[in-house]
Design a protein around this motif. Sequence first.
Motif, PDB file in Angstrom:
ATOM      1  N   TRP A 102       0.848  -1.185   0.000  1.00 55.04           N
ATOM      2  CA  TRP A 102       0.000   0.000   0.000  1.00 55.04           C
ATOM      3  C   TRP A 102       0.887   1.239   0.000  1.00 55.04           C
ATOM      4  CZ3 TRP A 102       0.284   3.542   3.946  1.00 55.04           C
ATOM      5  CH2 TRP A 102       0.847   3.108   5.140  1.00 55.04           C
ATOM      6  N   ALA A 103       0.348   2.302  -0.531  1.00 51.07           N
ATOM      7  CA  ALA A 103       1.010   3.602  -0.563  1.00 51.07           C
ATOM      8  C   ALA A 103      -0.085   4.664  -0.642  1.00 51.07           C
ATOM      9  CB  ALA A 103       1.943   3.707  -1.758  1.00 51.07           C
ATOM     10  N   GLU A 104       0.239   5.859  -0.213  1.00 53.11           N
ATOM     11  CA  GLU A 104      -0.742   6.930  -0.236  1.00 53.11           C
ATOM     12  C   GLU A 104      -0.016   8.259  -0.249  1.00 53.11           C
ATOM     13  OE1 GLU A 104      -4.444   8.439   2.539  1.00 53.11           O
ATOM     14  OE2 GLU A 104      -3.732   6.397   2.730  1.00 53.11           O
ATOM     15  N   TRP A 105      -0.540   9.241  -1.000  1.00 57.29           N
ATOM     16  CA  TRP A 105       0.018  10.584  -0.975  1.00 57.29           C
ATOM     17  C   TRP A 105      -0.320  11.236   0.357  1.00 57.29           C
ATOM     18  CZ3 TRP A 105       3.282  12.404  -4.459  1.00 57.29           C
ATOM     19  CH2 TRP A 105       3.225  11.966  -5.774  1.00 57.29           C
ATOM     20  N   HIS A 106       0.588  12.039   0.870  1.00 60.88           N
ATOM     21  CA  HIS A 106       0.279  12.876   2.015  1.00 60.88           C
ATOM     22  C   HIS A 106      -0.560  14.038   1.497  1.00 60.88           C
ATOM     23  CE1 HIS A 106       0.871  16.071   4.989  1.00 60.88           C
ATOM     24  NE2 HIS A 106       0.980  15.082   5.847  1.00 60.88           N
ATOM     25  N   GLN A 107      -1.688  14.287   2.129  1.00 67.86           N
ATOM     26  CA  GLN A 107      -2.542  15.408   1.709  1.00 67.86           C
ATOM     27  C   GLN A 107      -1.921  16.713   2.174  1.00 67.86           C
ATOM     28  OE1 GLN A 107      -5.203  14.928  -0.328  1.00 67.86           O
ATOM     29  NE2 GLN A 107      -4.424  12.844  -0.320  1.00 67.86           N
ATOM     30  N   LYS A 108      -1.957  17.705   1.340  1.00 69.94           N
ATOM     31  CA  LYS A 108      -1.335  18.997   1.615  1.00 69.94           C
ATOM     32  C   LYS A 108      -1.825  19.582   2.912  1.00 69.94           C
ATOM     33  CE  LYS A 108      -0.599  23.526  -0.271  1.00 69.94           C
ATOM     34  NZ  LYS A 108      -0.883  24.455  -1.310  1.00 69.94           N
TER      35      LYS A 108
END
Length: 108
Positions: A102-108
């Motif tokens: 799994w991977a996910e962008w950090h939200q701004k």
Amino acid sequence: LVLTGGGDDKAFMWLVNAMKSPSLDNASLSTAEIPQLTCFTELKGHTDTVTNVGFNFDGTLAFTGSYDGSIRIWRVPSTISHDQTTMTPACVIDGGPEDIEWAEWHQK
């Protein structure tokens, strides 16, 4: 745009167009929005199942993560051309021999 990945080791970027279609019966809504997907490009390079895909917070970058242990970062074109056939990753992060589950962008 929509990103997909799968067990065939491939990831794709799709264009989404809405098409109105007649309702199946008169009791329901008169028209329904049915999304139509057109394959924009294949995001090539993974050698095992693509398990994760996503866009960053402003949609300028996309990522694909795979059981091959890599995450590929892609620049999303500001203009989309239907004759776009290939994209090159802007960056490849090699996580080593471990699967990327799994991977996910950090939200701004």
